[in-house]
Design a protein around this motif. Structure first.
Motif, PDB file in Angstrom:
ATOM      1  N   CYS A 251       0.808  -1.209   0.000  1.00 33.11           N
ATOM      2  CA  CYS A 251       0.000   0.000   0.000  1.00 33.11           C
ATOM      3  C   CYS A 251       0.844   1.263   0.000  1.00 33.11           C
ATOM      4  O   CYS A 251       2.023   1.238   0.367  1.00 33.11           O
ATOM      5  N   ALA A 252       0.234   2.355  -0.414  1.00 36.05           N
ATOM      6  CA  ALA A 252       0.860   3.672  -0.330  1.00 36.05           C
ATOM      7  C   ALA A 252       0.667   4.229   1.077  1.00 36.05           C
ATOM      8  O   ALA A 252      -0.136   3.720   1.872  1.00 36.05           O
ATOM      9  N   LEU A 253       1.412   5.307   1.395  1.00 36.97           N
ATOM     10  CA  LEU A 253       1.226   6.028   2.654  1.00 36.97           C
ATOM     11  C   LEU A 253       0.917   7.483   2.326  1.00 36.97           C
ATOM     12  O   LEU A 253       1.663   8.139   1.601  1.00 36.97           O
ATOM     13  N   HIS A 254      -0.190   7.968   2.862  1.00 33.05           N
ATOM     14  CA  HIS A 254      -0.524   9.387   2.748  1.00 33.05           C
ATOM     15  C   HIS A 254      -0.587   9.973   4.147  1.00 33.05           C
ATOM     16  O   HIS A 254      -1.266   9.438   5.031  1.00 33.05           O
ATOM     17  N   ILE A 255       0.110  11.088   4.361  1.00 37.98           N
ATOM     18  CA  ILE A 255       0.119  11.753   5.661  1.00 37.98           C
ATOM     19  C   ILE A 255      -0.727  13.009   5.540  1.00 37.98           C
ATOM     20  O   ILE A 255      -0.421  13.905   4.741  1.00 37.98           O
ATOM     21  N   ALA A 256      -1.807  13.083   6.328  1.00 34.88           N
ATOM     22  CA  ALA A 256      -2.746  14.209   6.272  1.00 34.88           C
ATOM     23  C   ALA A 256      -2.590  15.059   7.529  1.00 34.88           C
ATOM     24  O   ALA A 256      -2.826  14.571   8.642  1.00 34.88           O
ATOM     25  N   PHE A 257      -2.207  16.314   7.355  1.00 31.32           N
ATOM     26  CA  PHE A 257      -1.988  17.226   8.474  1.00 31.32           C
ATOM     27  C   PHE A 257      -3.217  18.127   8.653  1.00 31.32           C
ATOM     28  O   PHE A 257      -3.600  18.848   7.725  1.00 31.32           O
ATOM     29  N   HIS A 258      -3.797  18.089   9.843  1.00 33.72           N
ATOM     30  CA  HIS A 258      -4.939  18.948  10.146  1.00 33.72           C
ATOM     31  C   HIS A 258      -4.509  20.411  10.210  1.00 33.72           C
ATOM     32  O   HIS A 258      -3.319  20.734  10.314  1.00 33.72           O
ATOM     33  N   GLY A 259      -5.476  21.306  10.190  1.00 30.19           N
ATOM     34  CA  GLY A 259      -5.199  22.724  10.361  1.00 30.19           C
ATOM     35  C   GLY A 259      -5.323  23.149  11.812  1.00 30.19           C
ATOM     36  O   GLY A 259      -5.568  22.327  12.700  1.00 30.19           O
ATOM     37  N   CYS A 260      -5.172  24.432  12.081  1.00 27.81           N
ATOM     38  CA  CYS A 260      -5.366  24.957  13.429  1.00 27.81           C
ATOM     39  C   CYS A 260      -6.809  24.711  13.867  1.00 27.81           C
ATOM     40  O   CYS A 260      -7.738  24.826  13.060  1.00 27.81           O
ATOM     41  N   GLN A 261      -6.988  24.377  15.126  1.00 28.29           N
ATOM     42  CA  GLN A 261      -8.298  24.070  15.713  1.00 28.29           C
ATOM     43  C   GLN A 261      -9.010  22.913  15.004  1.00 28.29           C
ATOM     44  O   GLN A 261     -10.228  22.763  15.134  1.00 28.29           O
ATOM     45  N   GLN A 262      -8.243  22.106  14.312  1.00 28.33           N
ATOM     46  CA  GLN A 262      -8.805  20.958  13.621  1.00 28.33           C
ATOM     47  C   GLN A 262      -8.276  19.663  14.234  1.00 28.33           C
ATOM     48  O   GLN A 262      -8.626  18.567  13.785  1.00 28.33           O
ATOM     49  N   ASN A 263      -7.434  19.803  15.266  1.00 28.91           N
ATOM     50  CA  ASN A 263      -6.895  18.635  15.950  1.00 28.91           C
ATOM     51  C   ASN A 263      -7.979  18.006  16.806  1.00 28.91           C
ATOM     52  O   ASN A 263      -9.003  18.603  17.113  1.00 28.91           O
ATOM     53  N   ALA A 264      -7.750  16.764  17.218  1.00 25.61           N
ATOM     54  CA  ALA A 264      -8.792  16.002  17.904  1.00 25.61           C
ATOM     55  C   ALA A 264      -9.205  16.627  19.230  1.00 25.61           C
ATOM     56  O   ALA A 264     -10.373  16.563  19.608  1.00 25.61           O
ATOM     57  N   GLU A 265      -8.261  17.239  19.959  1.00 26.51           N
ATOM     58  CA  GLU A 265      -8.634  17.803  21.251  1.00 26.51           C
ATOM     59  C   GLU A 265      -9.591  18.982  21.098  1.00 26.51           C
ATOM     60  O   GLU A 265     -10.342  19.305  22.020  1.00 26.51           O
ATOM     61  N   THR A 266      -9.600  19.619  19.933  1.00 32.04           N
ATOM     62  CA  THR A 266     -10.510  20.734  19.679  1.00 32.04           C
ATOM     63  C   THR A 266     -11.740  20.303  18.891  1.00 32.04           C
ATOM     64  O   THR A 266     -12.860  20.692  19.217  1.00 32.04           O
ATOM     65  N   ALA A 267     -11.541  19.514  17.859  1.00 28.06           N
ATOM     66  CA  ALA A 267     -12.612  19.209  16.899  1.00 28.06           C
ATOM     67  C   ALA A 267     -13.073  17.764  16.953  1.00 28.06           C
ATOM     68  O   ALA A 267     -13.873  17.345  16.111  1.00 28.06           O
ATOM     69  N   GLY A 268     -12.595  16.991  17.935  1.00 30.04           N
ATOM     70  CA  GLY A 268     -12.958  15.584  17.962  1.00 30.04           C
ATOM     71  C   GLY A 268     -12.436  14.868  16.725  1.00 30.04           C
ATOM     72  O   GLY A 268     -11.347  15.165  16.240  1.00 30.04           O
TER      73      GLY A 268
END
Length: 339
Positions: A251-268
């Motif tokens: 398989c391939a690997l894709h790394i997806a980086f969230h934006g500000c206030q998009q991390n799990a502690e803020t946005a679930g």
């Protein structure tokens, strides 16, 4: 457990260590098919990861970000020049390209020859009032400058007139498309995740389904600290593993980086579930790594942004940057080393 210990726990007098999530699984990955993407601070971070590790990262998709080293390790510069710069006050792309060339010569980022043949998709919504469209154009420009004269051309596609604000556009998931608030996932009638996979990987291996069928797991990011350096990442991150990849497919690997206030502690789990990556990952036999940054007051990063201005040190956008090193350790654990 004795009575005294139970009483102390009940009154909060004993610190309880957080539960340890599982480590990342070792998978069969095609090392030539690692790509990155992100929104806003995540776009800056994905861009930094691509430039720093271009000898192992084959492409990037960047939504509402700016050019490499734009902030020059200074928050003041980040705010003045790298978000909504006044007319004529944007970054000096030629100077930033010179910095990158010097960093490559010094071995602080990958040789620029690593960009040869890579694919870059630059997206921007015309209603974005957080990051100027000109910065996405600057991102495309610095890629072209750094890859000039490469033996195999770098391909950059710019789509700067999207019908959305500062959000990750989806077909029908998230908040209203004209809303620029957490979790910054908007139902805009545009499948950005699908566009990202199609541009970076070409035709899918399987038909895309309406819903993801693989497994979204949490994992312990603390395991992957390098030299025990605190990179200001959350305790847990996420990984999506399609059934085929879990069963041993290459398989391939894709790394997806969230934006500000998009991390799990803020946005679930809004970004990791609703942005649309996972069902496309099934179609492309691609594992998706969702590393998670952490909101902190010291250093000052209250919105849980990725380090694109140097809050973790001046080496933030090089191979010596703490966050890049920790993410690289995660990729290596999965089976796709970045250096």
């Amino acid at each position: 457990m004795n009575v005294r210990t139970r009483a102390m726990l009940a009154f909060g007098l004993v610190a309880v260590a957080p539960a340890m999530a599982a480590p990342l699984p070792a998978l069969k990955l095609d090392r030539a098919r690692t790509t990155v993407s992100g929104l806003s601070s995540g776009a800056y971070m994905a861009h930094q990861a691509h430039v720093a590790y271009s000898d192992h990262v084959a492409g990037a998709a960047l939504i509402a970000g700016g050019p490499y080293h734009c902030a020059q390790a200074a928050l003041e510069t980040a705010l003045a020049s790298c978000m909504m710069p006044a007319q004529g006050k944007g970054p000096d792309v030629a100077a930033l390209a010179t910095f990158a060339r010097d960093a490559a010569k010094a071995g602080r980022i990958a040789p620029l020859s690593g960009l040869a043949g890579d694919r870059v998709l630059v997206l921007h919504g015309r209603a974005d009032k957080t990051v100027a469209e000109s910065l996405s154009a600057d991102t495309a420009a610095i890629y072209r400058a750094l890859a000039a004269g490469a033996r195999k051309p770098l391909t950059v596609q710019e789509e700067l007139g999207g019908n959305w604000t500062h959000t990750f556009p989806t077909l029908d998931a998230g908040a209203a498309c004209d809303t620029a608030t957490a979790p910054y996932v908007g139902k805009c009638g545009y499948d950005a995740a699908g566009a990202i996979f199609a541009y970076l990987y070409g035709e899918p291996a399987h038909p895309v389904a309406a819903d993801a069928t693989g497994e979204l797991r949490t994992f312990d990011q603390r395991i992957y600290r390098v030299d025990d350096v605190d990179a200001h990442l959350a305790a847990s991150g996420y990984i999506y593993v399609p059934k085929a990849c879990a069963a041993g497919a290459r398989c391939a690997l894709h790394i997806a980086f969230h934006g500000c206030q998009q991390n799990a502690e803020t946005a679930g789990e809004a970004f990791v579930r609703d942005a649309g990556y996972n069902r496309w990952a099934d179609a492309y036999d691609a594992v998706v790594l969702y590393p998670q940054a952490q909101a902190t007051m010291a250093p000052l990063n209250p919105k849980g942004c990725w380090d694109w201005w140097g809050y973790g040190g001046e080496a933030y956008d090089t191979r010596d940057g703490a966050q890049l090193r920790q993410v690289a350790a995660m990729a290596a654990a999965l089976g796709a080393p970045l250096r």
